[in-house]
Write a protein that holds these residues in place. Structure first.
Motif, PDB file in Angstrom:
ATOM      1  N   VAL A  18      57.106  30.538  32.747  1.00 41.96           N
ATOM      2  CA  VAL A  18      56.131  29.552  33.208  1.00 41.96           C
ATOM      3  C   VAL A  18      55.978  28.453  32.172  1.00 41.96           C
ATOM      4  O   VAL A  18      55.792  28.736  30.984  1.00 41.96           O
ATOM      5  N   ASP A  19      56.125  27.208  32.628  1.00 44.84           N
ATOM      6  CA  ASP A  19      55.825  26.057  31.789  1.00 44.84           C
ATOM      7  C   ASP A  19      54.354  25.714  32.026  1.00 44.84           C
ATOM      8  O   ASP A  19      53.998  25.125  33.046  1.00 44.84           O
ATOM      9  N   HIS A  20      53.493  26.120  31.101  1.00 50.95           N
ATOM     10  CA  HIS A  20      52.058  25.966  31.307  1.00 50.95           C
ATOM     11  C   HIS A  20      51.616  24.503  31.280  1.00 50.95           C
ATOM     12  O   HIS A  20      50.615  24.141  31.904  1.00 50.95           O
ATOM     13  N   THR A  21      52.345  23.648  30.572  1.00 55.90           N
ATOM     14  CA  THR A  21      51.967  22.233  30.532  1.00 55.90           C
ATOM     15  C   THR A  21      52.232  21.546  31.870  1.00 55.90           C
ATOM     16  O   THR A  21      51.444  20.725  32.320  1.00 55.90           O
ATOM     17  N   LYS A  22      53.359  21.911  32.501  1.00 57.72           N
ATOM     18  CA  LYS A  22      53.694  21.316  33.798  1.00 57.72           C
ATOM     19  C   LYS A  22      53.243  22.175  34.970  1.00 57.72           C
ATOM     20  O   LYS A  22      53.346  21.761  36.119  1.00 57.72           O
ATOM     21  N   LYS A  23      52.768  23.383  34.668  1.00 59.51           N
ATOM     22  CA  LYS A  23      52.320  24.325  35.690  1.00 59.51           C
ATOM     23  C   LYS A  23      53.412  24.600  36.718  1.00 59.51           C
ATOM     24  O   LYS A  23      53.194  24.553  37.929  1.00 59.51           O
ATOM     25  N   THR A  24      54.617  24.903  36.200  1.00 60.28           N
ATOM     26  CA  THR A  24      55.754  25.184  37.074  1.00 60.28           C
ATOM     27  C   THR A  24      56.509  26.401  36.555  1.00 60.28           C
ATOM     28  O   THR A  24      56.438  26.743  35.382  1.00 60.28           O
ATOM     29  N   PHE A  25      57.250  27.034  37.472  1.00 58.01           N
ATOM     30  CA  PHE A  25      58.139  28.117  37.088  1.00 58.01           C
ATOM     31  C   PHE A  25      59.446  27.543  36.566  1.00 58.01           C
ATOM     32  O   PHE A  25      59.910  26.496  37.037  1.00 58.01           O
ATOM     33  N   VAL A  26      60.065  28.251  35.619  1.00 59.24           N
ATOM     34  CA  VAL A  26      61.342  27.840  35.043  1.00 59.24           C
ATOM     35  C   VAL A  26      62.334  28.980  35.238  1.00 59.24           C
ATOM     36  O   VAL A  26      62.049  30.132  34.883  1.00 59.24           O
ATOM     37  N   TYR A  27      63.485  28.665  35.802  1.00 59.48           N
ATOM     38  CA  TYR A  27      64.517  29.675  36.048  1.00 59.48           C
ATOM     39  C   TYR A  27      65.067  30.212  34.727  1.00 59.48           C
ATOM     40  O   TYR A  27      65.419  29.458  33.833  1.00 59.48           O
ATOM     41  N   GLU A  28      65.144  31.549  34.607  1.00 57.98           N
ATOM     42  CA  GLU A  28      65.648  32.175  33.386  1.00 57.98           C
ATOM     43  C   GLU A  28      66.842  33.093  33.630  1.00 57.98           C
ATOM     44  O   GLU A  28      67.459  33.564  32.679  1.00 57.98           O
ATOM     45  N   GLY A  29      67.173  33.369  34.874  1.00 57.69           N
ATOM     46  CA  GLY A  29      68.328  34.220  35.133  1.00 57.69           C
ATOM     47  C   GLY A  29      68.262  34.878  36.496  1.00 57.69           C
ATOM     48  O   GLY A  29      67.182  35.085  37.060  1.00 57.69           O
ATOM     49  N   LEU A  30      69.444  35.200  37.032  1.00 61.29           N
ATOM     50  CA  LEU A  30      69.571  35.894  38.307  1.00 61.29           C
ATOM     51  C   LEU A  30      70.548  37.043  38.082  1.00 61.29           C
ATOM     52  O   LEU A  30      71.742  36.825  37.895  1.00 61.29           O
ATOM     53  N   LEU A  31      70.054  38.266  38.069  1.00 67.48           N
ATOM     54  CA  LEU A  31      70.855  39.428  37.707  1.00 67.48           C
ATOM     55  C   LEU A  31      71.236  40.223  38.954  1.00 67.48           C
ATOM     56  O   LEU A  31      70.361  40.588  39.748  1.00 67.48           O
ATOM     57  N   PRO A  32      72.519  40.519  39.150  1.00 68.04           N
ATOM     58  CA  PRO A  32      72.930  41.314  40.313  1.00 68.04           C
ATOM     59  C   PRO A  32      72.506  42.773  40.150  1.00 68.04           C
ATOM     60  O   PRO A  32      72.639  43.359  39.077  1.00 68.04           O
ATOM     61  N   LEU A  33      71.993  43.358  41.221  1.00 72.65           N
ATOM     62  CA  LEU A  33      71.584  44.757  41.177  1.00 72.65           C
ATOM     63  C   LEU A  33      72.778  45.697  41.248  1.00 72.65           C
ATOM     64  O   LEU A  33      72.738  46.801  40.699  1.00 72.65           O
ATOM     65  N   ALA A  34      73.846  45.270  41.944  1.00 73.39           N
ATOM     66  CA  ALA A  34      75.043  46.103  42.051  1.00 73.39           C
ATOM     67  C   ALA A  34      75.647  46.322  40.663  1.00 73.39           C
ATOM     68  O   ALA A  34      75.910  45.367  39.938  1.00 73.39           O
ATOM     69  N   GLY A  35      75.827  47.568  40.277  1.00 71.30           N
ATOM     70  CA  GLY A  35      76.368  47.885  38.962  1.00 71.30           C
ATOM     71  C   GLY A  35      75.330  47.951  37.866  1.00 71.30           C
ATOM     72  O   GLY A  35      75.662  48.236  36.708  1.00 71.30           O
ATOM     73  N   MET A  36      74.061  47.702  38.197  1.00 70.26           N
ATOM     74  CA  MET A  36      72.997  47.733  37.183  1.00 70.26           C
ATOM     75  C   MET A  36      72.613  49.181  36.877  1.00 70.26           C
ATOM     76  O   MET A  36      72.603  50.044  37.749  1.00 70.26           O
TER      77      MET A  36
END
Length: 251
Positions: A18-36
């Motif tokens: 979360v960018d609290h100054t802009k009050k927005t979410f920031v993408y940090e990663g997309l992890l595949p569940l297959a093989g996790m």
């Protein structure tokens, strides 16, 4: 430890900050569940579990309380099982089969692989949001500061040029940098047999020497990267491109 929001989907685990100054979410990663793989870390004061896999970096996730911890363990175990059933790992997905991508079918399969699997140390918006991959190949890259040549996967998108690296074991792909096409130029350096080279220059990067292994790769990239002179006037009327979060990083 840093604060993150984790969203569980049917086939992926989405990580946001979360960018609290802009009050927005920031993408940090997309992890595949297959093989996790999921491992509970037993502690009287910490509700923590670890996720790992062949295509993702190991991460520790610490929940706020035991109720959240129990819920995450239950749902995540179930979704990992479902993802493995729906997306079985096939030998064709193995990077070692696809790199070097010296045949058209390998290029197509590698494009599909990159869009469906984790790229380590990724930054910026998801690769799926960069548009259609226009061309992909393996090249040798040398920068002006060192002159040392590094093997890189070079991906051409409608608005960006993407640099990726592959580890020696051919098991993981890592993000190395991205350049906006509006801020770079490409010019021919050498077309001697075995040295198909062009140079990338721009205000956001030091000169980068690209060496292609085939004439097709060389011609394709130059065709897309070289800008017609007649477009220079219209381009000059546009505002300068914004500096990307990570325009280029050479390891």
């Amino acid at each position: 430890m840093c604060e993150r929001y984790v969203v569980l989907a049917s086939l992926h685990l989405l990580i946001l900050s979360v960018d609290h100054t802009k009050k927005t979410f920031v993408y940090e990663g997309l992890l595949p569940l297959a093989g996790m793989h999921l491992r509970q870390i037993v502690s009287a004061i910490s509700y923590t579990f670890e996720i790992s896999g062949s295509m993702i970096e190991s991460r520790l996730i610490c929940c706020q309380n035991s109720a959240d911890f129990d819920m995450w363990i239950r749902h995540l175990q179930h979704q990992i099982k479902m993802a493995n059933a729906n997306c079985p790992i096939s030998p064709i997905n193995n990077i070692s089969f696809l790199v070097p991508c010296d045949e058209q079918w390998k290029k197509k399969e590698l494009m599909r692989h990159l869009l469906c699997n984790t790229i380590l140390k990724w930054e910026g918006k998801p690769i799926q949001h960069l548009g259609r991959i226009q061309y992909l190949t393996m090249v040798q890259v040398a920068t002006g500061c060192t002159g040392d040549s590094k093997e890189r996967l070079l991906l051409l998108f409608p608005e960006d040029l993407l640099f990726l690296s592959v580890d020696k074991e051919r098991t993981a792909i890592t993000y190395e940098g991205k350049l906006p096409l509006t801020g770079i130029q490409a010019k021919e350096k050498s077309t001697v047999l075995g040295r198909l080279q062009f140079e990338i220059t721009g205000s956001l990067t030091e000169p980068i020497l690209i060496t292609c292994s085939t004439a097709e790769d060389y011609e394709k990239f130059l065709f897309h990267l070289q800008k017609p002179e007649k477009n220079l006037d219209s381009l000059s009327l546009q505002p300068p491109p914004s500096i990307p979060k990570k325009s280029w990083q050479h390891h």
